[in-house]
Design an enzyme around this catalytic site. Structure first.
Site, PDB file in Angstrom:
ATOM      1  N   LYS A 236      47.185  11.073  80.245  1.00 51.04           N
ATOM      2  CA  LYS A 236      47.121  11.566  81.616  1.00 51.04           C
ATOM      3  C   LYS A 236      46.431  10.450  82.547  1.00 51.04           C
ATOM      4  CE  LYS A 236      45.807  15.988  81.999  1.00 51.04           C
ATOM      5  NZ  LYS A 236      46.711  16.538  82.596  1.00 51.04           N
TER       6      LYS A 236
ATOM      7  N   MET B  52      40.654  10.678  92.681  1.00 52.55           N
ATOM      8  CA  MET B  52      42.136  10.647  92.327  1.00 52.55           C
ATOM      9  C   MET B  52      42.592  10.755  94.003  1.00 52.55           C
ATOM     10  SD  MET B  52      42.275  13.724  89.624  1.00 52.55           S
ATOM     11  CE  MET B  52      41.433  14.881  90.484  1.00 52.55           C
TER      12      MET B  52
ATOM     13  N   ASP C 202      42.570  10.832  76.731  1.00 54.03           N
ATOM     14  CA  ASP C 202      43.329  10.459  77.976  1.00 54.03           C
ATOM     15  C   ASP C 202      43.348   8.972  78.383  1.00 54.03           C
ATOM     16  OD1 ASP C 202      43.767  12.860  78.810  1.00 54.03           O
ATOM     17  OD2 ASP C 202      41.996  13.027  80.251  1.00 54.03           O
TER      18      ASP C 202
END
Length: 503
Positions: free
Chosen positions: A58, A172, A36
Protein backbone atom coordinates in the site's frame (compact mmCIF):
# COMPACT_ATOMS: atom_id res chain seq x y z
CA UNK A 1 -4.32 -26.27 17.18
CA UNK A 2 -2.65 -23.38 19.01
CA UNK A 3 -4.42 -20.04 19.31
CA UNK A 4 -3.36 -17.51 16.69
CA UNK A 5 -3.03 -13.81 17.33
CA UNK A 6 -2.56 -10.58 15.37
CA UNK A 7 -0.36 -7.64 16.29
CA UNK A 8 -0.89 -4.32 14.50
CA UNK A 9 2.60 -2.86 14.64
CA UNK A 10 3.61 0.69 13.77
CA UNK A 11 6.89 0.53 11.82
CA UNK A 12 7.62 4.25 12.14
CA UNK A 13 8.56 6.48 9.20
CA UNK A 14 11.45 4.30 7.91
CA UNK A 15 14.53 4.64 10.12
CA UNK A 16 14.78 1.33 12.04
CA UNK A 17 16.18 3.25 15.00
CA UNK A 18 12.70 4.73 15.45
CA UNK A 19 11.09 1.31 15.77
CA UNK A 20 9.92 0.86 19.35
CA UNK A 21 11.38 -1.82 21.59
CA UNK A 22 8.03 -3.59 21.78
CA UNK A 23 7.60 -3.47 18.01
CA UNK A 24 10.99 -5.07 17.47
CA UNK A 25 10.34 -7.73 20.09
CA UNK A 26 7.00 -8.67 18.51
CA UNK A 27 8.47 -8.65 14.99
CA UNK A 28 11.29 -10.99 15.99
CA UNK A 29 8.72 -13.58 17.15
CA UNK A 30 6.48 -13.29 14.07
CA UNK A 31 5.54 -16.31 11.98
CA UNK A 32 3.67 -14.33 9.30
CA UNK A 33 4.25 -10.66 8.42
CA UNK A 34 2.03 -8.51 6.19
CA UNK A 35 3.94 -5.34 5.38
CA UNK A 36 3.40 -2.05 3.56
CA UNK A 37 5.58 -0.27 1.05
CA UNK A 38 6.05 2.49 3.62
CA UNK A 39 7.85 0.18 6.05
CA UNK A 40 11.55 1.02 5.73
CA UNK A 41 14.13 -1.36 4.25
CA UNK A 42 16.01 -1.49 7.53
CA UNK A 43 12.83 -2.44 9.39
CA UNK A 44 11.94 -5.12 6.83
CA UNK A 45 15.41 -6.60 7.24
CA UNK A 46 14.48 -7.39 10.87
CA UNK A 47 11.79 -9.87 9.81
CA UNK A 48 12.95 -13.32 10.97
CA UNK A 49 14.33 -15.52 8.17
CA UNK A 50 11.77 -18.24 8.88
CA UNK A 51 8.73 -15.96 8.84
CA UNK A 52 6.38 -15.99 5.85
CA UNK A 53 6.26 -12.55 4.27
CA UNK A 54 3.31 -11.03 2.44
CA UNK A 55 3.81 -7.72 0.64
CA UNK A 56 0.50 -5.86 0.55
CA UNK A 57 2.21 -2.90 -1.13
CA UNK A 58 0.00 0.00 0.00
CA UNK A 59 1.25 3.45 -0.99
CA UNK A 60 -0.41 6.69 -2.10
CA UNK A 61 -3.74 5.08 -2.90
CA UNK A 62 -2.28 2.19 -4.91
CA UNK A 63 -2.67 -1.22 -3.31
CA UNK A 64 -1.01 -4.45 -4.29
CA UNK A 65 -3.67 -6.17 -2.17
CA UNK A 66 -7.12 -4.58 -1.62
CA UNK A 67 -7.92 -3.61 1.96
CA UNK A 68 -10.72 -6.17 2.21
CA UNK A 69 -8.29 -8.91 1.17
CA UNK A 70 -5.77 -7.76 3.78
CA UNK A 71 -8.46 -8.00 6.46
CA UNK A 72 -9.40 -11.53 5.36
CA UNK A 73 -5.75 -12.64 5.21
CA UNK A 74 -5.13 -11.47 8.77
CA UNK A 75 -8.16 -13.45 9.91
CA UNK A 76 -7.23 -16.61 8.00
CA UNK A 77 -3.61 -16.62 9.15
CA UNK A 78 -4.58 -16.13 12.78
CA UNK A 79 -7.20 -18.89 12.54
CA UNK A 80 -4.41 -21.23 11.43
CA UNK A 81 -2.69 -20.61 14.75
CA UNK A 82 -0.01 -18.21 13.54
CA UNK A 83 1.60 -15.26 15.27
CA UNK A 84 0.69 -12.62 12.69
CA UNK A 85 2.25 -9.16 12.48
CA UNK A 86 0.58 -6.48 10.41
CA UNK A 87 3.51 -4.09 9.88
CA UNK A 88 2.31 -0.61 8.96
CA UNK A 89 4.33 2.51 8.16
CA UNK A 90 4.10 5.18 10.85
CA UNK A 91 1.37 4.53 13.41
CA UNK A 92 -1.40 2.02 12.66
CA UNK A 93 -4.15 4.28 14.00
CA UNK A 94 -3.12 7.52 12.29
CA UNK A 95 -4.65 7.36 8.81
CA UNK A 96 -3.45 3.76 8.73
CA UNK A 97 -6.86 2.03 8.53
CA UNK A 98 -5.89 0.00 11.56
CA UNK A 99 -9.41 0.21 12.95
CA UNK A 100 -10.82 -1.38 9.80
CA UNK A 101 -8.43 -4.30 10.08
CA UNK A 102 -9.48 -4.93 13.67
CA UNK A 103 -13.22 -5.01 13.03
CA UNK A 104 -13.15 -8.38 11.25
CA UNK A 105 -10.80 -9.84 13.89
CA UNK A 106 -13.06 -8.68 16.72
CA UNK A 107 -16.15 -10.04 14.98
CA UNK A 108 -14.57 -13.51 14.85
CA UNK A 109 -13.05 -13.46 18.32
CA UNK A 110 -9.41 -13.35 17.19
CA UNK A 111 -7.12 -11.85 19.87
CA UNK A 112 -5.02 -8.86 18.88
CA UNK A 113 -2.70 -6.20 20.23
CA UNK A 114 -1.85 -2.70 19.05
CA UNK A 115 1.77 -1.55 19.06
CA UNK A 116 1.81 2.21 18.41
CA UNK A 117 4.48 3.59 16.12
CA UNK A 118 6.34 6.87 15.68
CA UNK A 119 4.32 8.92 13.21
CA UNK A 120 5.93 10.59 10.22
CA UNK A 121 3.93 13.71 11.08
CA UNK A 122 6.35 14.38 13.94
CA UNK A 123 9.51 12.45 13.00
CA UNK A 124 9.94 13.60 9.40
CA UNK A 125 9.85 17.34 10.27
CA UNK A 126 12.25 16.63 13.15
CA UNK A 127 14.74 14.98 10.75
CA UNK A 128 14.43 18.06 8.53
CA UNK A 129 15.14 20.40 11.45
CA UNK A 130 11.52 21.59 11.82
CA UNK A 131 10.01 21.49 15.33
CA UNK A 132 6.25 21.16 14.86
CA UNK A 133 5.69 23.39 17.89
CA UNK A 134 7.75 26.29 19.25
CA UNK A 135 6.66 28.74 21.92
CA UNK A 136 7.75 31.71 19.80
CA UNK A 137 5.76 30.61 16.76
CA UNK A 138 2.78 28.40 17.65
CA UNK A 139 1.20 26.39 20.42
CA UNK A 140 -0.66 23.70 18.50
CA UNK A 141 -0.12 21.18 15.73
CA UNK A 142 -2.80 19.69 13.49
CA UNK A 143 -2.50 16.55 11.39
CA UNK A 144 -4.70 16.34 8.32
CA UNK A 145 -5.05 13.80 5.54
CA UNK A 146 -4.33 15.45 2.22
CA UNK A 147 -5.64 12.50 0.22
CA UNK A 148 -7.92 13.60 -2.60
CA UNK A 149 -11.43 12.20 -2.91
CA UNK A 150 -13.03 11.13 -6.16
CA UNK A 151 -13.87 14.72 -7.06
CA UNK A 152 -10.18 15.71 -6.83
CA UNK A 153 -10.89 17.97 -3.87
CA UNK A 154 -9.72 17.39 -0.30
CA UNK A 155 -12.71 17.42 2.03
CA UNK A 156 -11.16 19.85 4.49
CA UNK A 157 -12.51 22.95 6.23
CA UNK A 158 -9.65 25.26 5.22
CA UNK A 159 -11.24 28.32 6.82
CA UNK A 160 -11.20 26.55 10.19
CA UNK A 161 -7.55 25.60 9.71
CA UNK A 162 -6.50 29.18 8.99
CA UNK A 163 -8.07 30.35 12.27
CA UNK A 164 -6.10 27.85 14.36
CA UNK A 165 -2.78 29.68 14.01
CA UNK A 166 -0.92 26.39 14.49
CA UNK A 167 1.37 24.15 12.48
CA UNK A 168 -0.49 22.18 9.81
CA UNK A 169 0.78 18.75 8.80
CA UNK A 170 -0.75 17.19 5.67
CA UNK A 171 -0.09 13.48 5.20
CA UNK A 172 -0.56 11.76 1.83
CA UNK A 173 -1.03 15.18 0.26
CA UNK A 174 1.85 15.69 -2.17
CA UNK A 175 -0.46 14.93 -5.13
CA UNK A 176 -2.76 17.68 -3.92
CA UNK A 177 -0.03 20.17 -2.99
CA UNK A 178 -1.25 22.89 -5.36
CA UNK A 179 -4.88 22.47 -4.27
CA UNK A 180 -3.94 22.58 -0.57
CA UNK A 181 -1.80 25.70 -0.86
CA UNK A 182 -4.35 27.51 -3.02
CA UNK A 183 -7.22 26.55 -0.72
CA UNK A 184 -5.39 27.84 2.36
CA UNK A 185 -4.71 31.17 0.64
CA UNK A 186 -8.33 31.41 -0.55
CA UNK A 187 -9.36 30.85 3.07
CA UNK A 188 -7.31 33.87 4.17
CA UNK A 189 -3.84 32.51 5.00
CA UNK A 190 -1.01 34.81 3.96
CA UNK A 191 0.79 33.73 0.75
CA UNK A 192 4.07 34.48 2.57
CA UNK A 193 3.45 31.88 5.27
CA UNK A 194 6.48 29.53 5.49
CA UNK A 195 5.71 26.09 4.12
CA UNK A 196 7.69 22.97 3.30
CA UNK A 197 7.37 19.65 1.56
CA UNK A 198 9.51 16.85 2.97
CA UNK A 199 10.25 13.80 0.84
CA UNK A 200 11.30 10.32 2.07
CA UNK A 201 11.99 11.57 5.56
CA UNK A 202 14.39 9.67 7.86
CA UNK A 203 15.92 7.78 4.90
CA UNK A 204 19.17 8.35 3.02
CA UNK A 205 17.09 9.93 0.24
CA UNK A 206 15.32 12.51 2.39
CA UNK A 207 14.92 15.96 0.82
CA UNK A 208 13.25 19.14 1.93
CA UNK A 209 11.93 22.11 -0.01
CA UNK A 210 11.24 25.08 2.25
CA UNK A 211 9.42 27.97 0.66
CA UNK A 212 6.25 30.03 1.08
CA UNK A 213 2.67 28.94 0.74
CA UNK A 214 2.41 30.69 -2.63
CA UNK A 215 5.70 29.45 -4.13
CA UNK A 216 5.88 25.94 -2.68
CA UNK A 217 4.01 24.07 -5.48
CA UNK A 218 6.28 25.47 -8.19
CA UNK A 219 9.43 24.98 -6.08
CA UNK A 220 8.49 21.37 -5.32
CA UNK A 221 7.80 20.70 -9.00
CA UNK A 222 11.23 22.06 -9.95
CA UNK A 223 12.81 19.65 -7.45
CA UNK A 224 10.66 16.74 -8.76
CA UNK A 225 9.38 15.97 -5.27
CA UNK A 226 7.46 12.69 -5.20
CA UNK A 227 5.76 10.39 -2.72
CA UNK A 228 6.12 9.55 0.05
CA UNK A 229 6.20 13.14 1.24
CA UNK A 230 4.45 15.31 3.81
CA UNK A 231 3.50 18.99 3.73
CA UNK A 232 4.18 21.31 6.65
CA UNK A 233 2.63 24.78 6.83
CA UNK A 234 3.52 27.27 9.53
CA UNK A 235 6.16 29.65 10.77
CA UNK A 236 8.20 26.80 12.28
CA UNK A 237 9.27 25.83 8.73
CA UNK A 238 11.62 28.81 8.72
CA UNK A 239 13.68 27.07 11.43
CA UNK A 240 14.85 24.30 9.10
CA UNK A 241 17.78 26.32 7.82
CA UNK A 242 19.06 26.74 11.36
CA UNK A 243 18.15 23.35 12.83
CA UNK A 244 18.91 20.90 9.99
CA UNK A 245 21.11 18.06 11.18
CA UNK A 246 20.45 14.67 9.60
CA UNK A 247 22.38 15.27 6.40
CA UNK A 248 25.23 16.93 8.32
CA UNK A 249 26.38 13.68 9.97
CA UNK A 250 29.51 12.00 8.53
CA UNK A 251 27.40 9.39 6.74
CA UNK A 252 24.25 11.46 6.42
CA UNK A 253 22.56 10.66 3.12
CA UNK A 254 24.44 7.38 2.64
CA UNK A 255 22.74 4.02 2.18
CA UNK A 256 24.94 1.05 3.07
CA UNK A 257 24.21 -2.64 2.67
CA UNK A 258 25.84 -4.82 5.33
CA UNK A 259 26.37 -8.40 4.17
CA UNK A 260 27.86 -10.04 7.27
CA UNK A 261 26.17 -13.10 8.75
CA UNK A 262 23.18 -12.13 10.88
CA UNK A 263 24.96 -13.06 14.11
CA UNK A 264 27.91 -10.77 13.30
CA UNK A 265 26.27 -7.85 11.51
CA UNK A 266 25.24 -5.73 14.48
CA UNK A 267 28.70 -4.39 15.37
CA UNK A 268 29.36 -2.97 11.91
CA UNK A 269 25.78 -1.80 11.50
CA UNK A 270 25.81 0.11 14.78
CA UNK A 271 29.01 1.93 13.87
CA UNK A 272 27.68 2.96 10.46
CA UNK A 273 24.29 3.95 11.87
CA UNK A 274 25.93 6.06 14.58
CA UNK A 275 27.61 8.07 11.81
CA UNK A 276 24.27 8.72 10.13
CA UNK A 277 24.04 6.02 7.47
CA UNK A 278 20.86 4.29 6.49
CA UNK A 279 21.91 0.69 7.06
CA UNK A 280 20.17 -2.30 5.51
CA UNK A 281 21.30 -5.66 6.84
CA UNK A 282 21.10 -8.31 4.11
CA UNK A 283 23.17 -11.24 5.37
CA UNK A 284 24.72 -12.87 2.33
CA UNK A 285 25.94 -15.95 4.19
CA UNK A 286 25.34 -17.88 7.33
CA UNK A 287 27.66 -20.20 9.16
CA UNK A 288 26.29 -23.64 10.03
CA UNK A 289 28.17 -25.93 12.40
CA UNK A 290 28.86 -29.39 11.01
CA UNK A 291 26.66 -31.89 12.84
CA UNK A 292 28.04 -35.18 14.14
CA UNK A 293 31.58 -33.94 13.59
CA UNK A 294 33.40 -37.16 14.48
CA UNK A 295 36.75 -35.83 13.28
CA UNK A 296 36.65 -32.86 15.66
CA UNK A 297 35.33 -34.91 18.54
CA UNK A 298 38.19 -37.36 18.08
CA UNK A 299 40.68 -34.49 18.08
CA UNK A 300 39.21 -33.12 21.31
CA UNK A 301 39.70 -36.50 22.98
CA UNK A 302 43.42 -36.37 22.15
CA UNK A 303 44.11 -32.69 22.83
CA UNK A 304 47.30 -33.73 24.60
CA UNK A 305 48.81 -34.31 21.13
CA UNK A 306 48.54 -30.59 20.28
CA UNK A 307 50.47 -27.59 21.48
CA UNK A 308 48.54 -24.93 19.49
CA UNK A 309 44.88 -24.17 18.83
CA UNK A 310 44.52 -21.93 15.75
CA UNK A 311 41.37 -19.99 14.88
CA UNK A 312 40.74 -18.17 11.61
CA UNK A 313 37.32 -16.69 12.39
CA UNK A 314 34.94 -15.79 15.16
CA UNK A 315 32.55 -18.44 13.82
CA UNK A 316 35.24 -21.10 14.29
CA UNK A 317 35.68 -20.05 17.92
CA UNK A 318 31.93 -20.13 18.55
CA UNK A 319 31.43 -23.55 16.97
CA UNK A 320 34.46 -25.11 18.71
CA UNK A 321 33.45 -23.97 22.18
CA UNK A 322 29.83 -24.87 21.54
CA UNK A 323 30.91 -28.43 20.75
CA UNK A 324 32.92 -28.53 23.96
CA UNK A 325 29.84 -27.44 25.89
CA UNK A 326 27.48 -29.86 24.17
CA UNK A 327 29.90 -32.72 24.79
CA UNK A 328 30.18 -31.63 28.43
CA UNK A 329 33.93 -31.23 27.97
CA UNK A 330 35.43 -28.96 30.62
CA UNK A 331 37.38 -25.95 29.33
CA UNK A 332 40.24 -27.01 31.60
CA UNK A 333 41.13 -29.60 28.96
CA UNK A 334 42.68 -26.68 27.04
CA UNK A 335 45.22 -25.98 29.76
CA UNK A 336 48.71 -25.73 28.34
CA UNK A 337 47.62 -25.04 24.77
CA UNK A 338 48.78 -21.88 23.03
CA UNK A 339 46.24 -19.92 21.00
CA UNK A 340 46.54 -18.16 17.65
CA UNK A 341 44.00 -15.83 16.03
CA UNK A 342 43.81 -14.37 12.54
CA UNK A 343 42.72 -10.91 13.71
CA UNK A 344 41.19 -8.74 16.40
CA UNK A 345 37.60 -9.98 16.06
CA UNK A 346 38.73 -13.58 16.44
CA UNK A 347 41.06 -12.54 19.28
CA UNK A 348 38.11 -10.95 21.09
CA UNK A 349 35.99 -14.07 20.65
CA UNK A 350 38.77 -16.09 22.31
CA UNK A 351 39.26 -13.47 25.03
CA UNK A 352 35.53 -13.64 25.82
CA UNK A 353 36.22 -17.22 26.92
CA UNK A 354 38.88 -15.96 29.34
CA UNK A 355 41.85 -16.90 27.17
CA UNK A 356 44.58 -14.61 25.87
CA UNK A 357 46.04 -15.10 22.39
CA UNK A 358 49.71 -16.02 22.01
CA UNK A 359 50.07 -15.33 18.27
CA UNK A 360 48.34 -12.90 15.95
CA UNK A 361 49.74 -11.47 12.68
CA UNK A 362 50.13 -7.77 12.02
CA UNK A 363 48.12 -8.19 8.82
CA UNK A 364 44.88 -10.06 9.35
CA UNK A 365 44.79 -12.66 6.58
CA UNK A 366 45.47 -16.38 6.22
CA UNK A 367 48.89 -16.04 4.59
CA UNK A 368 50.13 -13.66 7.30
CA UNK A 369 48.80 -15.94 10.03
CA UNK A 370 50.70 -18.85 8.44
CA UNK A 371 53.92 -16.85 8.39
CA UNK A 372 53.46 -15.70 12.00
CA UNK A 373 52.91 -19.29 13.13
CA UNK A 374 55.94 -20.44 11.17
CA UNK A 375 58.02 -18.14 13.36
CA UNK A 376 56.25 -18.89 16.65
CA UNK A 377 55.86 -22.68 16.51
CA UNK A 378 58.74 -24.65 17.97
CA UNK A 379 60.13 -27.82 16.34
CA UNK A 380 57.93 -30.82 17.07
CA UNK A 381 54.86 -28.82 18.04
CA UNK A 382 51.54 -29.72 16.43
CA UNK A 383 48.57 -27.48 15.57
CA UNK A 384 44.82 -28.05 15.68
CA UNK A 385 43.02 -25.76 13.20
CA UNK A 386 39.20 -25.85 13.53
CA UNK A 387 37.85 -23.68 10.71
CA UNK A 388 35.50 -23.47 7.71
CA UNK A 389 35.20 -26.46 5.42
CA UNK A 390 36.41 -24.25 2.58
CA UNK A 391 39.29 -22.41 4.23
CA UNK A 392 42.02 -20.39 2.57
CA UNK A 393 44.90 -22.61 1.39
CA UNK A 394 47.31 -19.76 2.13
CA UNK A 395 47.43 -20.73 5.80
CA UNK A 396 48.34 -24.38 5.35
CA UNK A 397 50.71 -23.59 2.46
CA UNK A 398 52.81 -21.45 4.79
CA UNK A 399 52.84 -24.22 7.38
CA UNK A 400 53.74 -26.87 4.81
CA UNK A 401 56.74 -24.85 3.66
CA UNK A 402 58.11 -24.99 7.19
CA UNK A 403 57.25 -28.65 7.72
CA UNK A 404 54.90 -27.84 10.60
CA UNK A 405 52.53 -30.63 11.62
CA UNK A 406 48.83 -29.79 11.89
CA UNK A 407 45.30 -31.17 11.73
CA UNK A 408 43.06 -28.93 9.60
CA UNK A 409 39.53 -29.91 10.66
CA UNK A 410 36.34 -28.38 9.18
CA UNK A 411 33.88 -27.33 11.88
CA UNK A 412 31.35 -25.25 9.94
CA UNK A 413 30.01 -24.68 6.46
CA UNK A 414 29.47 -21.30 4.86
CA UNK A 415 26.00 -21.31 3.34
CA UNK A 416 24.70 -18.64 0.97
CA UNK A 417 21.44 -17.03 2.03
CA UNK A 418 18.52 -17.53 -0.35
CA UNK A 419 16.83 -14.16 -0.01
CA UNK A 420 15.57 -11.51 2.33
CA UNK A 421 13.15 -8.66 2.89
CA UNK A 422 13.43 -6.46 1.04
CA UNK A 423 14.53 -8.77 -1.82
CA UNK A 424 18.05 -7.81 -2.83
CA UNK A 425 17.48 -7.97 -6.58
CA UNK A 426 14.48 -5.66 -6.25
CA UNK A 427 16.37 -3.25 -4.01
CA UNK A 428 19.26 -2.95 -6.44
CA UNK A 429 16.82 -2.00 -9.20
CA UNK A 430 14.75 0.49 -7.23
CA UNK A 431 17.08 2.04 -4.63
CA UNK A 432 20.22 4.11 -4.73
CA UNK A 433 22.91 2.03 -3.02
CA UNK A 434 26.00 4.01 -2.08
CA UNK A 435 28.18 1.28 -0.59
CA UNK A 436 28.13 -2.46 0.01
CA UNK A 437 30.31 -3.56 2.91
CA UNK A 438 32.03 -6.93 2.49
CA UNK A 439 33.99 -8.64 5.26
CA UNK A 440 35.03 -11.78 3.39
CA UNK A 441 35.18 -13.26 -0.09
CA UNK A 442 32.33 -15.58 0.85
CA UNK A 443 30.03 -12.63 1.59
CA UNK A 444 30.75 -11.35 -1.93
CA UNK A 445 29.83 -14.69 -3.45
CA UNK A 446 26.71 -14.94 -1.31
CA UNK A 447 25.68 -11.41 -2.27
CA UNK A 448 26.07 -12.25 -5.95
CA UNK A 449 23.94 -15.38 -5.61
CA UNK A 450 21.13 -13.34 -4.01
CA UNK A 451 21.33 -10.43 -6.45
CA UNK A 452 20.59 -12.39 -9.60
CA UNK A 453 21.28 -10.51 -12.82
CA UNK A 454 22.04 -7.17 -11.13
CA UNK A 455 24.34 -4.61 -12.70
CA UNK A 456 27.28 -4.91 -10.31
CA UNK A 457 29.28 -2.22 -12.12
CA UNK A 458 27.09 0.41 -10.45
CA UNK A 459 28.05 -0.74 -6.96
CA UNK A 460 30.91 0.42 -4.77
CA UNK A 461 32.22 -2.49 -2.72
CA UNK A 462 34.12 -1.51 0.41
CA UNK A 463 36.12 -4.56 1.40
CA UNK A 464 38.18 -5.89 4.28
CA UNK A 465 41.38 -7.13 2.67
CA UNK A 466 42.64 -7.61 -0.84
CA UNK A 467 41.31 -11.17 -1.12
CA UNK A 468 37.75 -9.89 -0.58
CA UNK A 469 38.35 -7.05 -3.05
CA UNK A 470 39.54 -9.47 -5.72
CA UNK A 471 36.29 -11.39 -5.44
CA UNK A 472 34.27 -8.17 -5.82
CA UNK A 473 36.33 -7.10 -8.83
CA UNK A 474 35.43 -10.35 -10.59
CA UNK A 475 31.82 -9.12 -10.60
CA UNK A 476 32.81 -5.76 -12.04
CA UNK A 477 32.24 -3.78 -8.85
CA UNK A 478 34.21 -0.66 -8.10
CA UNK A 479 36.29 -1.68 -5.09
CA UNK A 480 37.79 0.13 -2.12
CA UNK A 481 39.84 -1.59 0.58
CA UNK A 482 39.98 -0.62 4.25
CA UNK A 483 43.42 0.40 5.51
CA UNK A 484 43.34 -2.36 8.12
CA UNK A 485 41.46 -5.63 8.36
CA UNK A 486 39.16 -4.42 11.13
CA UNK A 487 35.55 -3.30 11.41
CA UNK A 488 36.68 0.11 12.68
CA UNK A 489 38.89 0.59 9.64
CA UNK A 490 36.11 -0.55 7.30
CA UNK A 491 33.75 1.98 8.89
CA UNK A 492 36.35 4.74 8.60
CA UNK A 493 36.90 3.94 4.90
CA UNK A 494 33.18 4.22 4.14
CA UNK A 495 32.98 7.53 6.02
CA UNK A 496 36.02 8.91 4.18
CA UNK A 497 34.60 7.90 0.80
CA UNK A 498 31.29 9.55 1.58
CA UNK A 499 32.88 12.76 2.79
CA UNK A 500 34.95 12.92 -0.40
CA UNK A 501 31.83 12.35 -2.50
CA UNK A 502 29.99 15.20 -0.74
CA UNK A 503 32.93 17.60 -0.99
Amino acid sequence: MKQGKVWLVGAGPSDPGLLTLKARSVLEEAEVVLYDSLAGDGVLALIPPGARRINVGKRAGHAQMPQEEINKTLLEEARQGNRVVRLKGGDPFLFGRGGEELELLRAHGVPFEIVPGVTSAIAVPAYAGIPVTHRDFCSSVHIITGHLKDDDKPHIDFEALTRLDGTLIFLMGVGALGVICRSLMDAGMSPDTPAAVLEKGTTADQRRVVSTLKALPADAERQSIATPAIIVVGRVCALAEKFHWAEDRPLGGARVIVTRPRSLASGLSKKLYALGAEVVEIPAIQTVGIENNNELQAAIKRLNEYQWLVFTSQAGVDVFFDILRRNRTDIRCLAGLKFAAIGTATEKAIADRGIFVDCMPATYDAASLGRALAEAVKPGEKLLIPRARIGSPDLTAALDRQGISYDDIPVYDTVYESGGVPPLDEMLKTRRIDYVAFTSASTVRGFASMAGAADFEKLTAVCIGEQTAREAKKLGMKTEVSDEVTIDSLTAKIAALHQAAKA
